[in-house]
Design a protein around this motif. Structure first.
Motif, PDB file in Angstrom:
ATOM      1  N   SER A 194       0.829  -1.204   0.000  1.00 18.35           N
ATOM      2  CA  SER A 194       0.000   0.000   0.000  1.00 18.35           C
ATOM      3  C   SER A 194       0.865   1.257   0.000  1.00 18.35           C
ATOM      4  O   SER A 194       1.898   1.324   0.664  1.00 18.35           O
ATOM      5  CB  SER A 194      -0.903   0.020   1.234  1.00 18.35           C
ATOM      6  OG  SER A 194      -1.624   1.231   1.306  1.00 18.35           O
ATOM      7  N   THR A 195       0.425   2.250  -0.755  1.00 18.43           N
ATOM      8  CA  THR A 195       1.155   3.517  -0.824  1.00 18.43           C
ATOM      9  C   THR A 195       0.551   4.579   0.092  1.00 18.43           C
ATOM     10  O   THR A 195       0.951   5.733   0.051  1.00 18.43           O
ATOM     11  CB  THR A 195       1.166   4.048  -2.271  1.00 18.43           C
ATOM     12  OG1 THR A 195      -0.185   4.173  -2.736  1.00 18.43           O
ATOM     13  CG2 THR A 195       1.927   3.095  -3.177  1.00 18.43           C
ATOM     14  N   GLY A 196      -0.413   4.182   0.904  1.00 21.63           N
ATOM     15  CA  GLY A 196      -0.995   5.113   1.866  1.00 21.63           C
ATOM     16  C   GLY A 196      -2.167   5.901   1.306  1.00 21.63           C
ATOM     17  O   GLY A 196      -2.732   5.564   0.264  1.00 21.63           O
ATOM     18  N   VAL A 197      -2.507   6.979   1.993  1.00 27.31           N
ATOM     19  CA  VAL A 197      -3.651   7.805   1.624  1.00 27.31           C
ATOM     20  C   VAL A 197      -3.303   8.657   0.410  1.00 27.31           C
ATOM     21  O   VAL A 197      -2.199   9.199   0.306  1.00 27.31           O
ATOM     22  CB  VAL A 197      -4.070   8.702   2.812  1.00 27.31           C
ATOM     23  CG1 VAL A 197      -5.184   9.653   2.399  1.00 27.31           C
ATOM     24  CG2 VAL A 197      -4.506   7.845   3.997  1.00 27.31           C
ATOM     25  N   VAL A 198      -4.247   8.788  -0.515  1.00 25.87           N
ATOM     26  CA  VAL A 198      -4.036   9.559  -1.740  1.00 25.87           C
ATOM     27  C   VAL A 198      -4.187  11.058  -1.445  1.00 25.87           C
ATOM     28  O   VAL A 198      -5.172  11.478  -0.833  1.00 25.87           O
ATOM     29  CB  VAL A 198      -5.063   9.138  -2.821  1.00 25.87           C
ATOM     30  CG1 VAL A 198      -4.933  10.009  -4.048  1.00 25.87           C
ATOM     31  CG2 VAL A 198      -4.859   7.674  -3.184  1.00 25.87           C
ATOM     32  N   PRO A 199      -3.239  11.902  -1.871  1.00 27.18           N
ATOM     33  CA  PRO A 199      -3.293  13.346  -1.598  1.00 27.18           C
ATOM     34  C   PRO A 199      -4.533  14.036  -2.173  1.00 27.18           C
ATOM     35  O   PRO A 199      -4.986  15.048  -1.651  1.00 27.18           O
ATOM     36  CB  PRO A 199      -2.016  13.878  -2.256  1.00 27.18           C
ATOM     37  CG  PRO A 199      -1.095  12.703  -2.319  1.00 27.18           C
ATOM     38  CD  PRO A 199      -1.975  11.520  -2.544  1.00 27.18           C
ATOM     39  N   THR A 200      -5.064  13.479  -3.279  1.00 25.57           N
ATOM     40  CA  THR A 200      -6.215  14.099  -3.940  1.00 25.57           C
ATOM     41  C   THR A 200      -7.551  13.676  -3.335  1.00 25.57           C
ATOM     42  O   THR A 200      -8.610  14.101  -3.804  1.00 25.57           O
ATOM     43  CB  THR A 200      -6.221  13.729  -5.434  1.00 25.57           C
ATOM     44  OG1 THR A 200      -6.261  12.289  -5.563  1.00 25.57           O
ATOM     45  CG2 THR A 200      -4.981  14.262  -6.140  1.00 25.57           C
ATOM     46  N   ALA A 201      -7.520  12.849  -2.291  1.00 26.27           N
ATOM     47  CA  ALA A 201      -8.756  12.282  -1.749  1.00 26.27           C
ATOM     48  C   ALA A 201      -9.724  13.351  -1.238  1.00 26.27           C
ATOM     49  O   ALA A 201     -10.924  13.287  -1.501  1.00 26.27           O
ATOM     50  CB  ALA A 201      -8.432  11.292  -0.626  1.00 26.27           C
ATOM     51  N   ALA A 202      -9.225  14.334  -0.517  1.00 20.28           N
ATOM     52  CA  ALA A 202     -10.102  15.354   0.074  1.00 20.28           C
ATOM     53  C   ALA A 202     -10.849  16.129  -1.009  1.00 20.28           C
ATOM     54  O   ALA A 202     -12.069  16.329  -0.916  1.00 20.28           O
ATOM     55  CB  ALA A 202      -9.289  16.304   0.944  1.00 20.28           C
TER      56      ALA A 202
END
Length: 216
Positions: A194-202
């Motif tokens: 996993s690469t973690g949380v996506v920056p564009t998610a919000a």
């Protein structure tokens, strides 16, 4: 055999993900409350340890039980060239006496989890299942009512599809294609990478909520 990818998403964006999945799938979600018990074999069962997972669906009026064995992942150059994990998996419905049976065979409880969330099942080039759940640990043996999140504020997203040795390439392609629709909210990859949380998610979540007319 199955094809699988996983990712994580912040709990605050789960509603937006549900809206997106509802639009893509056109079906209603299924609520999940799964008590998962991981059993490992004892020394009396051979030198090579084996592991099985017993799953109890607590969302049903009468809890139902499944035993699942996840085998090794496909290896070689073919496996490296596809973006999903292809692995052997066998599961079967069992009775509520399954734990007593495995304990009698020499298995022992390694750990147990409670997964709470929802799932979507649909056909899109393959029979795909998307599950979104919080993973919780038990502070006391089998005390599901007292379970606490393993990673507060983060939920696990898993996309799976059954496959065979004849069609796994087509199924893997279908899963990869579907995952592209979720890219603004989360990144899905082979389990363990996993690469973690996506920056564009919000931003993506805010747009989805706005389009759906949901006030945050």
């Amino acid at each position: 055999m199955e094809c699988v990818v996983q990712g994580i998403i912040e709990t605050q964006h789960v509603e937006a993900l549900e809206i997106l999945l509802q639009g893509l799938c056109g079906v209603h979600r299924e609520r999940l409350r799964i008590h998962e018990l991981c059993l490992k074999s004892g020394p009396n069962l051979g030198l090579v340890a084996s592991e099985v997972r017993v799953l109890c669906d607590l969302e049903q009026p009468e809890p139902t039980w499944i035993v699942r064995h996840i085998g090794g992942a496909m290896r070689g150059s073919g496996a490296e060239q596809i973006s999903v994990l292809v692995r052997t998996m066998v599961e079967s419905k069992v009775s509520k006496n399954v734990l007593r049976l495995f304990y009698a065979l020499g298995y022992r409880l390694d750990h147990e989890l409670l997964r709470v969330g929802f799932a979507f099942h649909f056909q899109r080039g393959a029979s795909i299942t998307v599950t979104v759940s919080s993973v919780n640990k038990m502070l006391k043996l089998h005390a599901t009512d007292e379970a606490v999140p393993v990673t507060p504020g983060i939920q696990l997203v898993e996309v799976t599809a059954p496959a065979s040795s004849e069609n796994y390439s087509e199924v893997a392609a279908a899963v990869s294609s579907f995952c592209e629709y979720l890219a603004p909210l989360l990144h899905l990859s082979k389990p363990g990478t996993s690469t973690g949380v996506v920056p564009t998610a919000a931003a993506a979540a805010a747009s989805l909520m706005s389009d759906a007319g949901v006030t945050t």
